[in-house]
Design a protein around this motif. Structure first.
Motif, PDB file in Angstrom:
ATOM      1  N   LYS A 100      -0.757  -2.941  -9.229  1.00 24.67           N
ATOM      2  CA  LYS A 100      -0.718  -3.133  -7.773  1.00 24.67           C
ATOM      3  C   LYS A 100      -1.686  -4.235  -7.351  1.00 24.67           C
ATOM      4  CE  LYS A 100       0.813   1.567  -6.967  1.00 24.67           C
ATOM      5  NZ  LYS A 100       0.499   2.889  -6.472  1.00 24.67           N
ATOM      6  N   ILE A 101      -2.826  -4.287  -7.991  1.00 21.67           N
ATOM      7  CA  ILE A 101      -3.785  -5.364  -7.698  1.00 21.67           C
ATOM      8  C   ILE A 101      -3.188  -6.714  -8.091  1.00 21.67           C
ATOM      9  CG2 ILE A 101      -6.015  -6.350  -8.419  1.00 21.67           C
ATOM     10  CD1 ILE A 101      -6.455  -4.141  -6.480  1.00 21.67           C
ATOM     11  N   SER A 102      -2.488  -6.770  -9.208  1.00 18.17           N
ATOM     12  CA  SER A 102      -1.864  -8.043  -9.611  1.00 18.17           C
ATOM     13  C   SER A 102      -0.763  -8.447  -8.627  1.00 18.17           C
ATOM     14  CB  SER A 102      -1.332  -7.963 -11.037  1.00 18.17           C
ATOM     15  OG  SER A 102      -0.284  -7.037 -11.127  1.00 18.17           O
ATOM     16  N   GLN A 103      -0.045  -7.464  -8.043  1.00 14.43           N
ATOM     17  CA  GLN A 103       0.934  -7.772  -7.000  1.00 14.43           C
ATOM     18  C   GLN A 103       0.236  -8.389  -5.792  1.00 14.43           C
ATOM     19  OE1 GLN A 103       2.909  -4.114  -6.042  1.00 14.43           O
ATOM     20  NE2 GLN A 103       4.452  -4.332  -7.664  1.00 14.43           N
ATOM     21  N   LEU A 104      -0.901  -7.797  -5.420  1.00 13.54           N
ATOM     22  CA  LEU A 104      -1.658  -8.344  -4.288  1.00 13.54           C
ATOM     23  C   LEU A 104      -2.187  -9.740  -4.604  1.00 13.54           C
ATOM     24  CD1 LEU A 104      -3.626  -5.244  -2.974  1.00 13.54           C
ATOM     25  CD2 LEU A 104      -1.909  -6.567  -1.754  1.00 13.54           C
ATOM     26  N   ASP A 160      -2.385   5.125  -3.486  1.00 14.67           N
ATOM     27  CA  ASP A 160      -1.749   5.196  -2.163  1.00 14.67           C
ATOM     28  C   ASP A 160      -2.299   4.115  -1.240  1.00 14.67           C
ATOM     29  OD1 ASP A 160      -0.274   7.337  -3.041  1.00 14.67           O
ATOM     30  OD2 ASP A 160      -1.576   8.863  -2.092  1.00 14.67           O
ATOM     31  N   LEU A 161      -3.606   3.887  -1.310  1.00 15.43           N
ATOM     32  CA  LEU A 161      -4.218   2.846  -0.488  1.00 15.43           C
ATOM     33  C   LEU A 161      -3.660   1.472  -0.852  1.00 15.43           C
ATOM     34  CD1 LEU A 161      -6.446   1.942   1.543  1.00 15.43           C
ATOM     35  CD2 LEU A 161      -7.967   1.743  -0.425  1.00 15.43           C
ATOM     36  N   LEU A 162      -3.544   1.186  -2.135  1.00 12.52           N
ATOM     37  CA  LEU A 162      -2.987  -0.097  -2.566  1.00 12.52           C
ATOM     38  C   LEU A 162      -1.522  -0.236  -2.144  1.00 12.52           C
ATOM     39  CD1 LEU A 162      -4.593  -0.386  -6.111  1.00 12.52           C
ATOM     40  CD2 LEU A 162      -5.216  -1.679  -4.066  1.00 12.52           C
ATOM     41  N   ASP A 163      -0.746   0.864  -2.241  1.00  9.99           N
ATOM     42  CA  ASP A 163       0.640   0.832  -1.774  1.00  9.99           C
ATOM     43  C   ASP A 163       0.701   0.514  -0.280  1.00  9.99           C
ATOM     44  OD1 ASP A 163       1.860   1.342  -4.204  1.00  9.99           O
ATOM     45  OD2 ASP A 163       1.880   3.528  -3.902  1.00  9.99           O
ATOM     46  N   HIS A 164      -0.191   1.140   0.475  1.00 11.19           N
ATOM     47  CA  HIS A 164      -0.237   0.919   1.919  1.00 11.19           C
ATOM     48  C   HIS A 164      -0.587  -0.542   2.221  1.00 11.19           C
ATOM     49  CE1 HIS A 164      -0.648   2.010   6.129  1.00 11.19           C
ATOM     50  NE2 HIS A 164      -1.844   1.417   6.150  1.00 11.19           N
ATOM     51  N   ILE A 165      -1.546  -1.081   1.497  1.00 14.81           N
ATOM     52  CA  ILE A 165      -1.936  -2.487   1.723  1.00 14.81           C
ATOM     53  C   ILE A 165      -0.770  -3.410   1.396  1.00 14.81           C
ATOM     54  CG2 ILE A 165      -3.431  -4.332   0.867  1.00 14.81           C
ATOM     55  CD1 ILE A 165      -5.627  -2.218   0.489  1.00 14.81           C
ATOM     56  N   ILE A 166      -0.097  -3.170   0.284  1.00 13.51           N
ATOM     57  CA  ILE A 166       1.048  -4.009  -0.094  1.00 13.51           C
ATOM     58  C   ILE A 166       2.141  -3.931   0.964  1.00 13.51           C
ATOM     59  CG2 ILE A 166       2.932  -4.235  -1.773  1.00 13.51           C
ATOM     60  CD1 ILE A 166       0.899  -3.407  -3.943  1.00 13.51           C
TER      61      ILE A 166
END
Length: 173
Positions: A100-104, A160-166
């Motif tokens: 998820k961080i790499s997606q961001l 969940d936080l990373l999903d929300h940010i994405i």
């Protein structure tokens, strides 16, 4: 130096002759032969420096090996005391959160304003990792199953936080 000067002054009449005394050259040649046959005991400084460098490298490598060996011993004893389910769950969530961080990161390459959001997300991930390590140590001490649940919940909340940010970043684009 004073003795040499005194010797020259007292024997100056011997130095006034144009030629040295008879047999001087033979005696001098004999002394040279004696000196040439003797092997002087000389330590070469380059050898000493090489030996010192080798000892220093040996000491540094052994200290480094002991440090690494101690770290591996700590990690293996800690992982042996943690349940395999916990280790599998933490690895799963850590890999998922890294994706998820790499997606961001990919999104932030397109939009420079998102880089700040990504850096905050990375800080949160580091905070979750450090608190999870503390909780792992606490589990080793207490063997309380609630601590395992807290560790897994930390990783889930971060995911969940990373999903929300994405999601929010994708909506704003």
């Amino acid at each position: 130096m004073k003795n040499l000067e005194d010797n020259i002054r007292t024997n100056h009449h011997l130095f006034d002759d144009a030629e040295p005394m008879e047999g001087h050259f033979e005696r001098f040649a004999q002394k040279l032969d004696k000196q040439a046959n003797k092997k002087p005991v000389v330590l070469r400084f380059s050898f000493i420096w090489r030996a010192a460098a080798a000892v220093l490298i040996l000491v540094a490598v052994s200290v480094l090996y002991n440090q690494i060996n101690d770290l591996n011993l700590i990690k293996t004893t800690q992982s042996q005391e943690l349940p395999t389910e916990l280790m599998e769950a933490t690895n799963y969530y850590a890999n998922l959160n890294r994706e998820k961080i790499s997606q961001l990161d990919a999104i932030s390459a397109e939009d420079p304003e998102i880089k700040e959001v990504v850096s905050i997300a990375l800080q949160e991930m580091e905070a979750v990792d450090s608190s999870s390590e503390e909780l792992k140590e606490k589990y080793i001490e207490t063997k309380d199953d609630r601590v395992i649940d807290a560790i897994i919940t930390n990783y889930r909340v971060l995911g969940d936080l990373l999903d929300h940010i994405i999601q929010k970043v994708n909506e704003s684009r």
